[in-house]
Write a protein that holds these residues in place. Structure first.
Motif, PDB file in Angstrom:
ATOM      1  N   LYS A  18      -3.770 -60.032 106.734  1.00 39.24           N
ATOM      2  CA  LYS A  18      -5.117 -59.519 106.967  1.00 39.24           C
ATOM      3  C   LYS A  18      -5.445 -58.412 105.961  1.00 39.24           C
ATOM      4  CE  LYS A  18      -8.772 -59.409 109.793  1.00 39.24           C
ATOM      5  NZ  LYS A  18      -9.622 -60.571 110.089  1.00 39.24           N
ATOM      6  N   THR A  19      -4.482 -57.515 105.736  1.00 37.72           N
ATOM      7  CA  THR A  19      -4.686 -56.439 104.773  1.00 37.72           C
ATOM      8  C   THR A  19      -4.911 -57.003 103.377  1.00 37.72           C
ATOM      9  OG1 THR A  19      -3.276 -54.954 106.071  1.00 37.72           O
ATOM     10  CG2 THR A  19      -3.659 -54.361 103.771  1.00 37.72           C
ATOM     11  N   TYR A  20      -4.130 -58.016 103.022  1.00 35.32           N
ATOM     12  CA  TYR A  20      -4.252 -58.634 101.702  1.00 35.32           C
ATOM     13  C   TYR A  20      -5.620 -59.300 101.544  1.00 35.32           C
ATOM     14  CZ  TYR A  20      -3.404 -61.935  97.906  1.00 35.32           C
ATOM     15  OH  TYR A  20      -3.504 -62.657  96.760  1.00 35.32           O
ATOM     16  N   GLU A  21      -6.072 -60.009 102.570  1.00 40.56           N
ATOM     17  CA  GLU A  21      -7.375 -60.670 102.505  1.00 40.56           C
ATOM     18  C   GLU A  21      -8.498 -59.643 102.368  1.00 40.56           C
ATOM     19  OE1 GLU A  21      -7.417 -62.944 106.066  1.00 40.56           O
ATOM     20  OE2 GLU A  21      -6.325 -64.642 105.211  1.00 40.56           O
ATOM     21  N   GLU A  22      -8.362 -58.525 103.101  1.00 41.68           N
ATOM     22  CA  GLU A  22      -9.370 -57.470 103.002  1.00 41.68           C
ATOM     23  C   GLU A  22      -9.386 -56.874 101.606  1.00 41.68           C
ATOM     24  OE1 GLU A  22      -8.250 -54.883 106.160  1.00 41.68           O
ATOM     25  OE2 GLU A  22      -9.253 -56.076 107.721  1.00 41.68           O
ATOM     26  N   GLN A  23      -8.184 -56.735 100.993  1.00 39.09           N
ATOM     27  CA  GLN A  23      -8.109 -56.240  99.628  1.00 39.09           C
ATOM     28  C   GLN A  23      -8.802 -57.208  98.669  1.00 39.09           C
ATOM     29  OE1 GLN A  23      -6.686 -53.485  98.199  1.00 39.09           O
ATOM     30  NE2 GLN A  23      -6.226 -52.562 100.169  1.00 39.09           N
ATOM     31  N   LEU A  24      -8.538 -58.500  98.830  1.00 41.84           N
ATOM     32  CA  LEU A  24      -9.173 -59.503  97.973  1.00 41.84           C
ATOM     33  C   LEU A  24     -10.691 -59.445  98.083  1.00 41.84           C
ATOM     34  CD1 LEU A  24      -7.110 -62.829  98.241  1.00 41.84           C
ATOM     35  CD2 LEU A  24      -7.395 -61.372  96.239  1.00 41.84           C
ATOM     36  N   GLU A  25     -11.163 -59.385  99.319  1.00 45.34           N
ATOM     37  CA  GLU A  25     -12.609 -59.354  99.547  1.00 45.34           C
ATOM     38  C   GLU A  25     -13.222 -58.095  98.958  1.00 45.34           C
ATOM     39  OE1 GLU A  25     -15.832 -59.710 103.225  1.00 45.34           O
ATOM     40  OE2 GLU A  25     -13.681 -59.792 103.620  1.00 45.34           O
ATOM     41  N   TYR A  26     -12.519 -56.957  99.139  1.00 40.34           N
ATOM     42  CA  TYR A  26     -13.044 -55.692  98.622  1.00 40.34           C
ATOM     43  C   TYR A  26     -13.181 -55.743  97.097  1.00 40.34           C
ATOM     44  CZ  TYR A  26     -13.465 -50.750  97.516  1.00 40.34           C
ATOM     45  OH  TYR A  26     -13.907 -49.552  97.021  1.00 40.34           O
ATOM     46  N   PHE A  27     -12.100 -56.164  96.409  1.00 43.09           N
ATOM     47  CA  PHE A  27     -12.122 -56.143  94.951  1.00 43.09           C
ATOM     48  C   PHE A  27     -13.022 -57.221  94.372  1.00 43.09           C
ATOM     49  CE2 PHE A  27      -8.033 -53.819  95.504  1.00 43.09           C
ATOM     50  CZ  PHE A  27      -8.424 -52.661  94.849  1.00 43.09           C
ATOM     51  N   ALA A  28     -13.396 -58.213  95.172  1.00 44.17           N
ATOM     52  CA  ALA A  28     -14.303 -59.244  94.683  1.00 44.17           C
ATOM     53  C   ALA A  28     -15.715 -58.703  94.481  1.00 44.17           C
ATOM     54  CB  ALA A  28     -14.335 -60.427  95.648  1.00 44.17           C
ATOM     55  N   PHE A  29     -16.088 -57.676  95.237  1.00 49.12           N
ATOM     56  CA  PHE A  29     -17.480 -57.196  95.213  1.00 49.12           C
ATOM     57  C   PHE A  29     -17.626 -55.715  94.868  1.00 49.12           C
ATOM     58  CE2 PHE A  29     -17.668 -60.848  98.187  1.00 49.12           C
ATOM     59  CZ  PHE A  29     -18.555 -61.622  97.468  1.00 49.12           C
ATOM     60  N   HIS A  30     -16.527 -55.007  94.670  1.00 51.60           N
ATOM     61  CA  HIS A  30     -16.600 -53.577  94.366  1.00 51.60           C
ATOM     62  C   HIS A  30     -15.994 -53.268  93.004  1.00 51.60           C
ATOM     63  CE1 HIS A  30     -17.139 -53.447  98.739  1.00 51.60           C
ATOM     64  NE2 HIS A  30     -17.684 -52.263  98.575  1.00 51.60           N
ATOM     65  N   ASP A  31     -16.525 -52.241  92.365  1.00 50.04           N
ATOM     66  CA  ASP A  31     -15.918 -51.707  91.158  1.00 50.04           C
ATOM     67  C   ASP A  31     -14.640 -50.974  91.563  1.00 50.04           C
ATOM     68  OD1 ASP A  31     -15.621 -50.647  88.505  1.00 50.04           O
ATOM     69  OD2 ASP A  31     -16.365 -48.751  89.296  1.00 50.04           O
ATOM     70  N   PRO A  32     -13.474 -51.352  91.021  1.00 47.49           N
ATOM     71  CA  PRO A  32     -12.217 -50.768  91.487  1.00 47.49           C
ATOM     72  C   PRO A  32     -12.062 -49.281  91.192  1.00 47.49           C
ATOM     73  CG  PRO A  32     -11.839 -52.167  89.570  1.00 47.49           C
ATOM     74  CD  PRO A  32     -13.263 -52.386  90.000  1.00 47.49           C
ATOM     75  N   LEU A  33     -12.771 -48.765  90.179  1.00 46.48           N
ATOM     76  CA  LEU A  33     -12.632 -47.346  89.839  1.00 46.48           C
ATOM     77  C   LEU A  33     -13.480 -46.457  90.739  1.00 46.48           C
ATOM     78  CD1 LEU A  33     -11.589 -45.070  88.017  1.00 46.48           C
ATOM     79  CD2 LEU A  33     -13.551 -45.499  86.507  1.00 46.48           C
ATOM     80  N   THR A  34     -14.763 -46.785  90.858  1.00 41.78           N
ATOM     81  CA  THR A  34     -15.697 -45.890  91.544  1.00 41.78           C
ATOM     82  C   THR A  34     -15.970 -46.270  92.996  1.00 41.78           C
ATOM     83  OG1 THR A  34     -17.621 -47.176  90.844  1.00 41.78           O
ATOM     84  CG2 THR A  34     -16.845 -45.445  89.344  1.00 41.78           C
ATOM     85  N   GLY A  35     -15.690 -47.530  93.361  1.00 44.50           N
ATOM     86  CA  GLY A  35     -15.943 -47.974  94.729  1.00 44.50           C
ATOM     87  C   GLY A  35     -17.362 -48.428  94.989  1.00 44.50           C
ATOM     88  N   VAL A  36     -18.275 -48.295  93.993  1.00 47.68           N
ATOM     89  CA  VAL A  36     -19.635 -48.812  94.194  1.00 47.68           C
ATOM     90  C   VAL A  36     -19.614 -50.318  93.965  1.00 47.68           C
ATOM     91  CG1 VAL A  36     -20.677 -46.621  93.506  1.00 47.68           C
ATOM     92  CG2 VAL A  36     -20.321 -48.393  91.787  1.00 47.68           C
ATOM     93  N   TRP A  37     -20.733 -50.994  94.260  1.00 52.19           N
ATOM     94  CA  TRP A  37     -20.798 -52.436  94.075  1.00 52.19           C
ATOM     95  C   TRP A  37     -20.587 -52.793  92.610  1.00 52.19           C
ATOM     96  CZ3 TRP A  37     -20.263 -54.556  98.497  1.00 52.19           C
ATOM     97  CH2 TRP A  37     -20.928 -54.087  99.640  1.00 52.19           C
ATOM     98  N   ASN A  38     -20.076 -54.013  92.378  1.00 50.49           N
ATOM     99  CA  ASN A  38     -19.960 -54.498  91.002  1.00 50.49           C
ATOM    100  C   ASN A  38     -21.156 -55.395  90.667  1.00 50.49           C
ATOM    101  OD1 ASN A  38     -19.440 -56.954  92.270  1.00 50.49           O
ATOM    102  ND2 ASN A  38     -17.258 -56.949  91.792  1.00 50.49           N
ATOM    103  N   ARG A  39     -21.180 -55.911  89.446  1.00 47.89           N
ATOM    104  CA  ARG A  39     -22.344 -56.682  88.995  1.00 47.89           C
ATOM    105  C   ARG A  39     -22.521 -57.970  89.795  1.00 47.89           C
ATOM    106  NH1 ARG A  39     -24.502 -57.270  82.880  1.00 47.89           N
ATOM    107  NH2 ARG A  39     -26.312 -58.586  83.300  1.00 47.89           N
ATOM    108  N   LEU A  40     -21.395 -58.599  90.204  1.00 49.75           N
ATOM    109  CA  LEU A  40     -21.479 -59.829  90.984  1.00 49.75           C
ATOM    110  C   LEU A  40     -22.270 -59.602  92.273  1.00 49.75           C
ATOM    111  CD1 LEU A  40     -20.602 -62.766  91.509  1.00 49.75           C
ATOM    112  CD2 LEU A  40     -18.526 -61.875  92.569  1.00 49.75           C
ATOM    113  N   HIS A  41     -21.924 -58.536  93.003  1.00 54.36           N
ATOM    114  CA  HIS A  41     -22.636 -58.259  94.250  1.00 54.36           C
ATOM    115  C   HIS A  41     -24.070 -57.818  93.958  1.00 54.36           C
ATOM    116  CE1 HIS A  41     -23.168 -56.993  98.430  1.00 54.36           C
ATOM    117  NE2 HIS A  41     -23.801 -55.945  97.936  1.00 54.36           N
ATOM    118  N   PHE A  42     -24.253 -57.015  92.901  1.00 57.04           N
ATOM    119  CA  PHE A  42     -25.589 -56.529  92.552  1.00 57.04           C
ATOM    120  C   PHE A  42     -26.529 -57.705  92.295  1.00 57.04           C
ATOM    121  CE2 PHE A  42     -28.849 -55.098  89.604  1.00 57.04           C
ATOM    122  CZ  PHE A  42     -29.268 -53.893  90.175  1.00 57.04           C
ATOM    123  N   THR A  43     -26.086 -58.664  91.510  1.00 63.19           N
ATOM    124  CA  THR A  43     -26.920 -59.823  91.195  1.00 63.19           C
ATOM    125  C   THR A  43     -27.233 -60.635  92.449  1.00 63.19           C
ATOM    126  OG1 THR A  43     -25.902 -59.920  88.995  1.00 63.19           O
ATOM    127  CG2 THR A  43     -27.103 -61.866  89.749  1.00 63.19           C
TER     128      THR A  43
END
Length: 404
Positions: free
Chosen positions: A232-257
């Motif tokens: 569960k922790t691993y899946e949450e990590q995958l989901e988080y990094f799929a849509f967030h910028d790993p440095l700042t924690g704000v959304w990434n371009r994929l989610h923004f678009t």
């Protein structure tokens, strides 16, 4: 502010130290990533299985059925199958797949070597004695209940609920033992993932499957419970990094678009306007060159945090890379709203940033495009805000609107 080091370390600990083989697969069934336990178990490296003949270690027909199920968004809970090691040995595998369907990742898989258990199972006679023996040696928690009352529990069952002995739980209510936020609602044979509280108060995620079985001349409920907290922790990590910028924690371009297209549809229906603001930090390279990249990263984190605190609820902020940020500003009255927002953001940039023992002031340039007058699709609006930014950077600390 997101703790990047903490997020990464949790991910690496789960990935590198799990005793189970963990891996991700793409939509064609090829292995994308695999942890060390995968290679230790099967001998295959992920690169060995990215070729068109990646079916070499498994039955193609069976695997195609599995992939179709995962593509439909359904999980495939633990089942016994066979996999071929690189040295040619055939293993009995306890396999489980969770559908992800994010980016290139179709699913997350887990393998456990079940060869010894299956050899033992094949040698046992189909009798009540052998059934009890199998339960006693099964790697996952097994409870047998008559109605709601526990009549049997194996050692992993005691471990998962932190019970000292079988006497402590035999005769008690399974519903009372497995404390959940909501009453359990289970369908026979269908696995359900629940968050439960153990006897010692610790919470963990478990997968529960209940079936009716014949035990000592009567039908009872067999509960198979598996600790899936790491998964569960691993899946949450995958989901988080799929849509967030790993440095700042704000959304990434994929989610923004993705959000931008949704807001664009809403704005089209309501005949409303929104703005796209492209922000670039002035002379950011000088910070990296004089203070070092670590301080540069710290500055970007502080900039993102300051932007998050100064955009309205409902607006969308993302970092698209380097020192560039995008902000979607919703439901504007017109150009003047964007002028006011830009002025406020430029003012907050003037407040010095504390980087170690240094106080740093950095300005920003901003380019702005407006929906629908400057474009009616995401690519065009972002491109035109970038064009406006190019003009703004020529004067530093400036704001320019797109001029077609």
């Amino acid at each position: 502010m997101v703790n990047r080091q903490s997020d990464t370390s949790v991910f690496e600990i789960v990935w590198n130290n799990s005793n189970d083989a963990l891996f991700t697969v793409d939509y064609e069934g090829r292995i994308l990533l695999a942890n060390p336990a995968f290679t230790k178990l099967l001998g295959w490296e992920p690169k060995d299985l990215k070729t068109p003949d990646h079916f070499i270690f498994q039955n193609k027909e069976e695997y195609e059925i599995l992939l179709d199920t995962l593509r439909s968004g359904k999980n495939v809970p633990h089942y016994i199958t066979k996999r071929k090691r690189k040295d040619g040995k055939i293993l009995d595998i306890l396999a489980s797949y969770g559908a992800v369907n994010i980016g290139k990742v179709l699913a997350v898989g887990m393998y456990k070597d079940f060869t010894e258990h299956m050899e033992m199972h094949r040698k046992l006679e189909l009798s009540q004695a052998s059934y009890r023996n199998l339960l006693d040696h099964f790697p996952y928690a097994i409870f047998l209940t008559n109605d709601d009352t526990i009549i049997y529990a194996n050692q992993p069952a005691l471990d998962i609920v932190c019970a000292d002995s079988k006497d402590a739980i035999i005769g008690t209510s399974i519903g009372g033992l497995l404390q959940t936020e909501h009453p359990l609602s289970l369908k026979e044979g269908e696995p359900a993932t629940e968050k439960v509280k153990r006897i010692d108060g610790e919470e963990l995620w478990v997968e529960i499957t209940v079936r009716r079985v014949l035990f000592e001349q009567e039908y009872v409920n067999q509960w198979v419970i598996r600790d899936v907290t790491e998964k569960k922790t691993y899946e949450e990590q995958l989901e988080y990094f799929a849509f967030h910028d790993p440095l700042t924690g704000v959304w990434n371009r994929l989610h923004f678009t993705k959000e931008m297209k949704k807001i664009m549809d809403e704005a089209g229906k309501k005949n409303s306007m929104f703005g796209i603001m492209f922000i670039d930090l002035d002379d950011f390279k000088q910070v990296n060159d004089t203070l070092g990249h670590d301080m540069g990263d710290e500055l970007l984190i502080k900039v993102a945090d300051r932007l998050k605190k100064n955009v309205r609820e409902g607006d969308v902020l993302c970092r698209i890379g380097g020192d560039e940020f995008l902000i979607l500003i919703r439901d504007i009255r017109g150009k003047q709203t964007l002028v006011e927002v830009a002025k406020r953001l430029q003012d907050i940039f003037q407040v010095p940033y504390q980087l170690g023992d240094r106080s740093v002031v950095i300005t920003s340039s901003m380019g702005i495009a407006i929906f629908p007058q400057d474009g009616t699709d995401a690519k065009t609006l972002i491109s035109r805000s970038d064009q406006a930014l190019y003009r703004a950077k020529s004067q530093r600390n400036g704001v320019q609107f797109y001029e077609g």
